[in-house]
Design a protein around this motif. Sequence first.
Motif, mmCIF file in Angstrom:
data_model
loop_
_atom_site.group_PDB
_atom_site.id
_atom_site.type_symbol
_atom_site.label_atom_id
_atom_site.label_comp_id
_atom_site.label_asym_id
_atom_site.label_seq_id
_atom_site.Cartn_x
_atom_site.Cartn_y
_atom_site.Cartn_z
ATOM 1 N N ASN A 70 0.830 -1.214 0.000
ATOM 2 C CA ASN A 70 0.000 0.000 0.000
ATOM 3 C C ASN A 70 0.859 1.256 0.000
ATOM 4 N N ALA A 71 2.002 1.198 0.686
ATOM 5 C CA ALA A 71 2.827 2.400 0.805
ATOM 6 C C ALA A 71 3.337 2.889 -0.559
ATOM 7 N N ASN A 77 0.824 6.689 -6.534
ATOM 8 C CA ASN A 77 -0.541 6.902 -6.992
ATOM 9 C C ASN A 77 -0.976 5.858 -8.021
ATOM 10 N N ILE A 78 -0.873 4.596 -7.670
ATOM 11 C CA ILE A 78 -1.241 3.514 -8.588
ATOM 12 C C ILE A 78 -2.631 3.010 -8.221
ATOM 13 N N GLN A 79 -3.493 2.891 -9.249
ATOM 14 C CA GLN A 79 -4.823 2.330 -8.981
ATOM 15 C C GLN A 79 -4.731 0.810 -9.004
ATOM 16 N N ILE A 80 -5.645 0.168 -8.277
ATOM 17 C CA ILE A 80 -5.688 -1.285 -8.380
ATOM 18 C C ILE A 80 -7.085 -1.711 -8.812
ATOM 19 N N PRO A 81 -7.192 -2.817 -9.582
ATOM 20 C CA PRO A 81 -8.503 -3.253 -10.072
ATOM 21 C C PRO A 81 -9.401 -3.670 -8.909
ATOM 22 N N GLY A 278 0.364 -0.503 -14.119
ATOM 23 C CA GLY A 278 0.645 0.430 -13.029
ATOM 24 C C GLY A 278 2.105 0.522 -12.690
ATOM 25 N N ARG A 279 2.804 -0.617 -12.785
ATOM 26 C CA ARG A 279 4.196 -0.574 -12.364
ATOM 27 C C ARG A 279 5.060 0.050 -13.457
#
Length: 380
Positions: A70-71, A77-81, A278-279
């Motif tokens: 999470n950190a 600022n990455i979104q997750i599905p 995201g990465r």
Amino acid sequence: MGPHHPSMHGVLRLVVASQGENVVDCELILGYLHRGMEKIAENRTTSQYLPYVTRWDYLATMFTEAVTVNAPEKLANIQIPERASYIRVIMPELSRIASHLLWLGPFLADIGAQTPFFYIFREREMIYDLFEAATGMRMMHNYFRIGGVAADLPYGWIDKCLDFCQYCLPKIYEYERLVTKNPIFLKRVQGVGFINRQEAINWGLSGPSLRASGVQWDLRKIDHYECYDKLDWQIQWQGEGDSLARYLVRIDEMKESINILRQALKLLPGGPYENLEGRRLVQKKDKIDWNGFNYQFVGKKSSPTLKLPKQEHYVRVEAPKGELGIFLIGDDSVFPWRLKIRPPGFTNLQIVPQLIRGMKLADIVTILGSIDIIMGEVDR
């Protein structure tokens, strides 16, 4: 007492000054399990560091992973599905039940009840079987990733998990029937280790120790992380503030976790389980279209070398023992410049000398057990 005293829950040393049976003074000595976890983090990428983090609180392993991914996600600022977000609710809630079970057994064994210690391993074993099916490991899972989780849930896993919920709930009621009204148990815990509301806040307690003192504080409700807001559940709390109240809070939390699990498993959506873009595309600021052509068909190679932007951030989750936080400082490189761990056990341990003073020697074990510490995260 300690560090090898059987009821010290790890390698904690208590220097106790006693006058007959009464405790006059007590000093905690910790650091026997210090492994330099924060320093190791400074020359590991997040993917490399993930196998280490399950060694802090080795009974609630999913939470350490959750806060570790999470950190950087919040930092970059990455979104997750959505599917990943639900899986990240299901796994920690299972882990919470396992952790509370392995608190309940030894706590009662400390007080003198041997039987529950053998009972709790039944359900805990089932939870570990579920973990093993999903992640390949029983205790140290290495399952969470930046942008989601490492692998999707296998076929039939959800039904197995629902079966577990149906099996486990009556067993928790069975523990209550076995323990809660037991006169010997009540004599040992009622009024022992009393913490009032203001004291709990002043000492910076968190988790069940804080909620047992009448403070309705749960980070799942306060920080709105993952998708807890879409589920219907209540904060479990008690007002008495003694060891019995802490026991009741944890028992109720197990029931509440099963309630959360049932809802999350029913609502679990389809779709990708990891944000692979995201990465790689941290620079991309606009919203990702999960079903669009770009996400589905453009060749994706997830890059473990996610550069942390030059910012700092404190991220926390509600672990079974309290507020588990990470203060992360990025440095425009793949390694964090500093990763500070805020373990719940460490902070909750501060109040122990004050609670023990003036009690009998036998109460030390009750008080220490009711606070629920794991030395792996206290010493790091």
